[in-house]
Motif scaffolding. Structure first.
Motif, PDB file in Angstrom:
ATOM      1  N   THR A 107       0.801  -1.219   0.000  1.00  0.00           N
ATOM      2  CA  THR A 107       0.000   0.000   0.000  1.00  0.00           C
ATOM      3  C   THR A 107       0.836   1.272   0.000  1.00  0.00           C
ATOM      4  OG1 THR A 107      -0.116   0.098   2.416  1.00  0.00           O
ATOM      5  CG2 THR A 107      -1.798  -1.200   1.281  1.00  0.00           C
ATOM      6  N   GLY A 108       1.860   1.322   0.848  1.00  0.00           N
ATOM      7  CA  GLY A 108       2.661   2.544   0.962  1.00  0.00           C
ATOM      8  C   GLY A 108       1.937   3.690   1.631  1.00  0.00           C
ATOM      9  N   ALA A 109       0.857   3.388   2.373  1.00  0.00           N
ATOM     10  CA  ALA A 109       0.078   4.442   3.024  1.00  0.00           C
ATOM     11  C   ALA A 109      -0.258   4.033   4.445  1.00  0.00           C
ATOM     12  CB  ALA A 109      -1.198   4.734   2.235  1.00  0.00           C
ATOM     13  N   ALA A 110      -0.002   4.921   5.400  1.00  0.00           N
ATOM     14  CA  ALA A 110      -0.229   4.610   6.806  1.00  0.00           C
ATOM     15  C   ALA A 110      -1.713   4.446   7.118  1.00  0.00           C
ATOM     16  CB  ALA A 110       0.365   5.709   7.681  1.00  0.00           C
ATOM     17  N   THR A 111      -2.547   5.312   6.546  1.00  0.00           N
ATOM     18  CA  THR A 111      -3.973   5.236   6.849  1.00  0.00           C
ATOM     19  C   THR A 111      -4.603   3.957   6.311  1.00  0.00           C
ATOM     20  OG1 THR A 111      -4.371   6.619   4.892  1.00  0.00           O
ATOM     21  CG2 THR A 111      -4.322   7.725   7.028  1.00  0.00           C
ATOM     22  N   ALA A 112      -4.107   3.462   5.168  1.00  0.00           N
ATOM     23  CA  ALA A 112      -4.619   2.201   4.631  1.00  0.00           C
ATOM     24  C   ALA A 112      -4.276   1.054   5.571  1.00  0.00           C
ATOM     25  CB  ALA A 112      -4.028   1.940   3.244  1.00  0.00           C
ATOM     26  N   ASP A 113      -3.055   1.054   6.098  1.00  0.00           N
ATOM     27  CA  ASP A 113      -2.620   0.045   7.070  1.00  0.00           C
ATOM     28  C   ASP A 113      -3.484   0.128   8.323  1.00  0.00           C
ATOM     29  OD1 ASP A 113      -1.243  -1.403   9.082  1.00  0.00           O
ATOM     30  OD2 ASP A 113       0.613  -1.212   7.975  1.00  0.00           O
ATOM     31  N   ALA A 114      -3.671   1.352   8.842  1.00  0.00           N
ATOM     32  CA  ALA A 114      -4.451   1.536  10.067  1.00  0.00           C
ATOM     33  C   ALA A 114      -5.893   1.084   9.889  1.00  0.00           C
ATOM     34  CB  ALA A 114      -4.407   3.003  10.492  1.00  0.00           C
ATOM     35  N   ALA A 115      -6.483   1.409   8.743  1.00  0.00           N
ATOM     36  CA  ALA A 115      -7.874   1.015   8.496  1.00  0.00           C
ATOM     37  C   ALA A 115      -8.009  -0.492   8.349  1.00  0.00           C
ATOM     38  CB  ALA A 115      -8.390   1.712   7.237  1.00  0.00           C
ATOM     39  N   ALA A 116      -7.075  -1.101   7.593  1.00  0.00           N
ATOM     40  CA  ALA A 116      -7.156  -2.549   7.364  1.00  0.00           C
ATOM     41  C   ALA A 116      -6.978  -3.331   8.663  1.00  0.00           C
ATOM     42  CB  ALA A 116      -6.093  -2.964   6.350  1.00  0.00           C
ATOM     43  N   PHE A 117      -5.943  -2.994   9.436  1.00  0.00           N
ATOM     44  CA  PHE A 117      -5.682  -3.733  10.668  1.00  0.00           C
ATOM     45  C   PHE A 117      -6.612  -3.301  11.801  1.00  0.00           C
ATOM     46  CE2 PHE A 117      -1.041  -4.593   9.270  1.00  0.00           C
ATOM     47  CZ  PHE A 117      -1.510  -5.610   8.450  1.00  0.00           C
TER      48      PHE A 117
END
Length: 426
Positions: A107-117
């Protein structure tokens, strides 16, 4: 200059979106120095701020991350991470961190990581006996690995604006990202007994690790395609991003068969919204940036810093302090676009390598993604888990301290940051 500052901070305090704040402040600055004649330049500056080919990589990377996340890749990566470290005390917290490293290459995006996890790992950790604030804190701490390990949208922005090799920035981001993972795992281990974190199941067999690895293999090929193509000089970052989208479509639509046409339409709409917000900030910031250049503000800040001290270590410390403070109150994309043209010449004055300076600036702003009051990852986790921002922030404190230690190490040890770029270039 005073009128522009009052306009900028006044609108920011009133809660106006940062993209509009930047544009209005820039137009006020143009009016102040040249009246209507200068204001007529604003549309041209708005367009010129986006007229860079490497910026096309951002929507492609965002869409590729959306597709890979929707196709069930997150679950497979978590299963592989759990097979590696899930048996430790605080095993699910360790798995969360390792999975963040694997997910970062997609992803390369912090918010995508935060939302997914936040939707997957946090409920699972709470069910296993972790407190919700601690589970959110671990997820937030791991989420900034996303824009540190390539691909990274912040690195694309910095490299495009400052004329720095994006491939070099990508290579230089790998070790800092891994260091963040390791130091956060050390914090989890240190807190394990004090917080009585749950201990995982028995140590997994080699067979179970291989099974989990095989299940996640197609996902982990994607970072190799992106990095291998860019660092090998085969494709540009924009071309690599488009290839990543094609690969994600094949995996999600044909291999896993978890994506429908309706899903694809929804993901394209979401990508357009996210990209639109980022591009509005970039274009508006270019107007304010032009005004700052006209008023010679970068040179003024550089002279001010050098008057305080001409010692490179002291200047680096002042730069870090400025970035961390600005990051508390401003969107990271806007902060990067405004501060990069100001700070890059200053780092060149003290002899910093452009890639080293870029990684230092990006990493400092990444940390602000999880610091209150405007840390984007905090609000994403609060919205998807229902936990209060204040509670998450308190649990995050030891992780923030640890990641700041990594930032200081990266800032003052250039050989560590530049080891991989030099190795690959050689």
């Amino acid at each position: 200059m005073t009128l522009v500052a009052v306009t900028f901070f006044g609108l920011l305090l009133l809660g106006m979106p940062i993209g509009y704040v930047l544009g209005i402040a820039g137009v006020v600055g143009m009016l102040q120095i040249g009246g209507e004649q200068f204001v007529s330049m604003a549309p041209r500056r708005f367009f010129a701020g986006l007229d860079l080919f490497p910026f096309l990589a951002m929507p492609f990377f965002i869409l590729a991350g959306e597709i890979m996340n929707r196709s069930g890749i997150t679950r497979r990566l978590v299963e592989f991470a759990d097979a590696l470290v899930g048996f430790l005390r605080g095993g699910m917290a360790h798995s969360n961190m390792v999975a963040s490293v694997l997910f970062a290459g997609i992803t390369g995006a912090a918010t995508a990581d935060a939302a997914a996890f936040g939707n997957t790992m946090v409920p699972a950790m709470v069910k296993k006996g972790y407190s919700r604030p601690f589970a959110c804190a671990v997820t937030a701490a791991g989420s900034i690995i996303g824009p540190t390990i390539p691909p990274s949208n912040l690195m694309v922005i910095y490299g495009s604006l400052m004329g720095v090799s994006i491939a070099g920035l990508f290579a230089a981001g790998i070790l800092p990202g891994l260091l963040i993972c390791l130091i956060c795992m050390a914090v989890i281990a240190a807190l394990g007994r004090r917080l009585n974190l749950p201990k995982g199941t028995e140590r997994p067999s080699l067979r179970s690790i291989l099974v989990a690895f095989r299940s996640s293999l197609v996902a982990m090929v994607m970072p190799l395609i992106i990095l291998g193509g860019i660092l090998g000089g085969i494709v540009t970052p924009t071309e690599a991003a488009s290839i990543a989208v094609a690969y994600a479509l094949v995996i999600g639509g044909l291999v896993y068969r978890t994506i429908s046409v309706a899903d694809l339409v929804e993901m394209c709409i979401r990508t357009a919204r996210v990209t639109g917000v980022i591009f509005l900030i970039i274009a508006s910031a270019s107007i304010l940036g032009w005004w700052m250049t006209f008023e010679k503000i970068p040179q003024l800040i550089a002279v001010t810093f050098l008057q305080i001290s001409d010692d490179p270590a002291a200047i680096i410390a002042m730069i870090l302090a400025l970035l961390l403070v600005i990051g508390l109150f401003m969107d990271v994309n806007a902060a990067l676009i405004i501060l990069a043209p100001v700070l890059a010449p200053l780092t060149a004055t003290i002899g910093m390598d452009p890639v080293h300076a870029g990684i230092m600036i990006v990493l400092a702003l990444n940390i602000s993604l999880m610091t209150p009051p405007v840390g984007a990852c905090l609000f994403v986790l609060a919205s998807v888990t229902g936990e209060r921002v204040e509670a998450i922030s308190r649990a995050l404190a030891p992780f923030i301290v640890a990641e700041m230690a990594v930032l200081v190490l990266i800032a003052f040890w250039s050989d560590l940051t530049l080891f991989l770029p030099r190795l690959l270039a050689g």
